[in-house]
Design a protein around this motif. Structure first.
Motif, PDB file in Angstrom:
ATOM      1  N   GLU A 159       0.804  -1.222   0.000  1.00  0.00           N
ATOM      2  CA  GLU A 159       0.000   0.000   0.000  1.00  0.00           C
ATOM      3  C   GLU A 159       0.834   1.268   0.000  1.00  0.00           C
ATOM      4  N   ARG A 160       2.057   1.186   0.488  1.00  0.00           N
ATOM      5  CA  ARG A 160       2.850   2.404   0.687  1.00  0.00           C
ATOM      6  C   ARG A 160       4.057   2.526  -0.239  1.00  0.00           C
ATOM      7  N   GLY A 161       4.343   1.476  -0.997  1.00  0.00           N
ATOM      8  CA  GLY A 161       5.471   1.551  -1.923  1.00  0.00           C
ATOM      9  C   GLY A 161       6.764   1.081  -1.304  1.00  0.00           C
ATOM     10  N   ILE A 162       7.876   1.720  -1.706  1.00  0.00           N
ATOM     11  CA  ILE A 162       9.193   1.239  -1.282  1.00  0.00           C
ATOM     12  C   ILE A 162      10.048   2.373  -0.737  1.00  0.00           C
ATOM     13  N   LYS A 163      10.859   2.047   0.241  1.00  0.00           N
ATOM     14  CA  LYS A 163      11.793   2.995   0.851  1.00  0.00           C
ATOM     15  C   LYS A 163      13.132   2.296   0.976  1.00  0.00           C
ATOM     16  N   THR A 164      14.220   2.982   0.604  1.00  0.00           N
ATOM     17  CA  THR A 164      15.553   2.372   0.638  1.00  0.00           C
ATOM     18  C   THR A 164      16.527   3.280   1.382  1.00  0.00           C
ATOM     19  N   VAL A 165      17.336   2.680   2.251  1.00  0.00           N
ATOM     20  CA  VAL A 165      18.346   3.433   2.998  1.00  0.00           C
ATOM     21  C   VAL A 165      19.656   2.657   2.985  1.00  0.00           C
ATOM     22  N   ARG A 166      20.728   3.315   3.432  1.00  0.00           N
ATOM     23  CA  ARG A 166      22.050   2.690   3.476  1.00  0.00           C
ATOM     24  C   ARG A 166      22.706   2.961   4.820  1.00  0.00           C
ATOM     25  N   GLY A 167      23.409   1.943   5.335  1.00  0.00           N
ATOM     26  CA  GLY A 167      24.203   2.095   6.541  1.00  0.00           C
ATOM     27  C   GLY A 167      25.612   1.589   6.289  1.00  0.00           C
ATOM     28  N   THR A 168      26.615   2.214   6.896  1.00  0.00           N
ATOM     29  CA  THR A 168      27.998   1.789   6.701  1.00  0.00           C
ATOM     30  C   THR A 168      28.752   1.812   8.034  1.00  0.00           C
ATOM     31  N   VAL A 169      29.819   1.032   8.095  1.00  0.00           N
ATOM     32  CA  VAL A 169      30.738   1.091   9.224  1.00  0.00           C
ATOM     33  C   VAL A 169      32.149   0.962   8.659  1.00  0.00           C
ATOM     34  N   LEU A 185      37.619 -10.896   9.990  1.00  0.00           N
ATOM     35  CA  LEU A 185      38.733 -10.152   9.383  1.00  0.00           C
ATOM     36  C   LEU A 185      38.550  -8.635   9.473  1.00  0.00           C
ATOM     37  N   PHE A 186      37.348  -8.190   9.874  1.00  0.00           N
ATOM     38  CA  PHE A 186      37.037  -6.760   9.814  1.00  0.00           C
ATOM     39  C   PHE A 186      37.280  -6.095  11.169  1.00  0.00           C
ATOM     40  N   TYR A 187      38.303  -5.240  11.201  1.00  0.00           N
ATOM     41  CA  TYR A 187      38.656  -4.496  12.411  1.00  0.00           C
ATOM     42  C   TYR A 187      37.822  -3.221  12.447  1.00  0.00           C
ATOM     43  N   VAL A 188      36.992  -3.078  13.476  1.00  0.00           N
ATOM     44  CA  VAL A 188      36.114  -1.907  13.617  1.00  0.00           C
ATOM     45  C   VAL A 188      36.890  -0.803  14.317  1.00  0.00           C
ATOM     46  N   THR A 189      37.244   0.215  13.586  1.00  0.00           N
ATOM     47  CA  THR A 189      38.111   1.268  14.100  1.00  0.00           C
ATOM     48  C   THR A 189      37.575   1.888  15.378  1.00  0.00           C
ATOM     49  N   GLU A 190      36.295   2.235  15.396  1.00  0.00           N
ATOM     50  CA  GLU A 190      35.742   2.947  16.551  1.00  0.00           C
ATOM     51  C   GLU A 190      35.621   2.079  17.801  1.00  0.00           C
ATOM     52  N   LYS A 191      35.606   0.748  17.625  1.00  0.00           N
ATOM     53  CA  LYS A 191      35.497  -0.147  18.776  1.00  0.00           C
ATOM     54  C   LYS A 191      36.835  -0.761  19.168  1.00  0.00           C
ATOM     55  N   ASP A 192      37.871  -0.558  18.355  1.00  0.00           N
ATOM     56  CA  ASP A 192      39.213  -1.071  18.623  1.00  0.00           C
ATOM     57  C   ASP A 192      39.206  -2.598  18.813  1.00  0.00           C
ATOM     58  N   CYS A 193      38.431  -3.271  17.966  1.00  0.00           N
ATOM     59  CA  CYS A 193      38.413  -4.727  17.987  1.00  0.00           C
ATOM     60  C   CYS A 193      37.808  -5.223  16.673  1.00  0.00           C
ATOM     61  N   PHE A 194      37.845  -6.512  16.473  1.00  0.00           N
ATOM     62  CA  PHE A 194      37.273  -7.078  15.258  1.00  0.00           C
ATOM     63  C   PHE A 194      35.767  -7.304  15.428  1.00  0.00           C
ATOM     64  N   MET A 195      35.045  -7.248  14.321  1.00  0.00           N
ATOM     65  CA  MET A 195      33.591  -7.389  14.374  1.00  0.00           C
ATOM     66  C   MET A 195      33.187  -8.701  15.044  1.00  0.00           C
ATOM     67  N   ALA A 196      33.927  -9.777  14.767  1.00  0.00           N
ATOM     68  CA  ALA A 196      33.589 -11.086  15.337  1.00  0.00           C
ATOM     69  C   ALA A 196      33.945 -11.201  16.818  1.00  0.00           C
ATOM     70  N   GLU A 197      34.569 -10.162  17.384  1.00  0.00           N
ATOM     71  CA  GLU A 197      34.860 -10.143  18.818  1.00  0.00           C
ATOM     72  C   GLU A 197      33.753  -9.444  19.608  1.00  0.00           C
ATOM     73  N   LEU A 198      32.816  -8.822  18.907  1.00  0.00           N
ATOM     74  CA  LEU A 198      31.698  -8.151  19.564  1.00  0.00           C
ATOM     75  C   LEU A 198      30.587  -9.150  19.852  1.00  0.00           C
ATOM     76  N   ASN A 199      29.926  -8.992  20.996  1.00  0.00           N
ATOM     77  CA  ASN A 199      28.754  -9.828  21.228  1.00  0.00           C
ATOM     78  C   ASN A 199      27.582  -9.261  20.427  1.00  0.00           C
ATOM     79  N   ARG A 200      26.465  -9.984  20.415  1.00  0.00           N
ATOM     80  CA  ARG A 200      25.351  -9.581  19.563  1.00  0.00           C
ATOM     81  C   ARG A 200      24.825  -8.192  19.911  1.00  0.00           C
ATOM     82  N   GLU A 201      24.737  -7.904  21.202  1.00  0.00           N
ATOM     83  CA  GLU A 201      24.231  -6.600  21.629  1.00  0.00           C
ATOM     84  C   GLU A 201      25.139  -5.478  21.145  1.00  0.00           C
ATOM     85  N   GLU A 202      26.445  -5.674  21.289  1.00  0.00           N
ATOM     86  CA  GLU A 202      27.400  -4.651  20.845  1.00  0.00           C
ATOM     87  C   GLU A 202      27.350  -4.494  19.324  1.00  0.00           C
TER      88      GLU A 202
END
Length: 197
Positions: free
Chosen positions: A128-138, A157-174
């Motif tokens: 009924e409302r059509g489509i909406k598209t957005v983008r997010g990046t890290v 393999l992805f080191y998250v600069t702002e968290k000073d750790c790798f993405m796979a080292e973050l728990n789900r909440e983080e």
């Protein structure tokens, strides 16, 4: 009231991230895994946005439901944006995370510039409302070896600069606070509030 959303994905990791986000809004999540038939939308767009929109619209029109589709991946600067929209099948059509990571490290061997970003394009389609598209990046960098056991895909393999750790080292909440998918979902949040009122 929008109390259910269909996620156009078979990826368990993605589905769990979406479920965690929408459960806080009392919106139930279903996915391609809940269907009795196999649905395969050919992702032949040239951008993340084009692929996400195609999946959302095709499935939404087929079943006359609201659909959220995501197309996401990794862009590595030294590789001119590779693997980009081919992130899931970088090393072959079988979509093998280990093989993809191995190929990425091989192509980056000897390169000093390892800056990269995760990109997520989200397209939400409503009949009924059509489509909406957005983008997010890290933003981040590609490490020389894998770190952590959480996540999927290129997360180890992805080191998250702002968290000073790798993405796979973050728990789900983080991860759900800083990931490209989380940021794209928050971009859509205002739209969901309007649609759900």
């Amino acid at each position: 009231m929008l109390r259910e959303i269909f996620i156009a994905s078979n990826n368990k990791g993605k589905i769990e991230e979406f479920r965690a986000f929408f459960s806080a809004k009392d919106i139930a999540v279903r996915s391609l895994q809940d269907l009795p038939e196999e649905i395969d939308v050919v992702e032949d767009g040239e951008t993340f946005e084009a692929n996400a929109e195609k999946k959302a619209v095709e499935i939404g029109r087929k079943f006359h439901i609201a659909v959220l589709a995501d197309d996401s991946g990794l862009e590595v600067d030294a590789l001119n944006g590779e693997p980009g929209i081919y992130s899931a099948r970088y090393a072959g059509e079988e979509k093998n995370d280990e093989a993809n990571n191995k190929k990425l490290l091989q192509k980056l061997a000897g390169k000093d510039n390892r800056t990269a970003r995760f990109v997520c394009a989200l397209a939400v389609y409503d009949p009924e409302r059509g489509i909406k598209t957005v983008r997010g990046t890290v933003e981040g960098e590609i490490g020389e070896t894998a770190h952590g056991t959480n996540g999927f895909g290129y997360d180890p393999l992805f080191y998250v600069t702002e968290k000073d750790c790798f993405m796979a080292e973050l728990n789900r909440e983080e991860k759900n606070k800083v990931s490209h998918r989380a940021r794209a979902l928050h971009e859509l949040d205002a739209e969901w509030q309007k649609w759900s009122s």
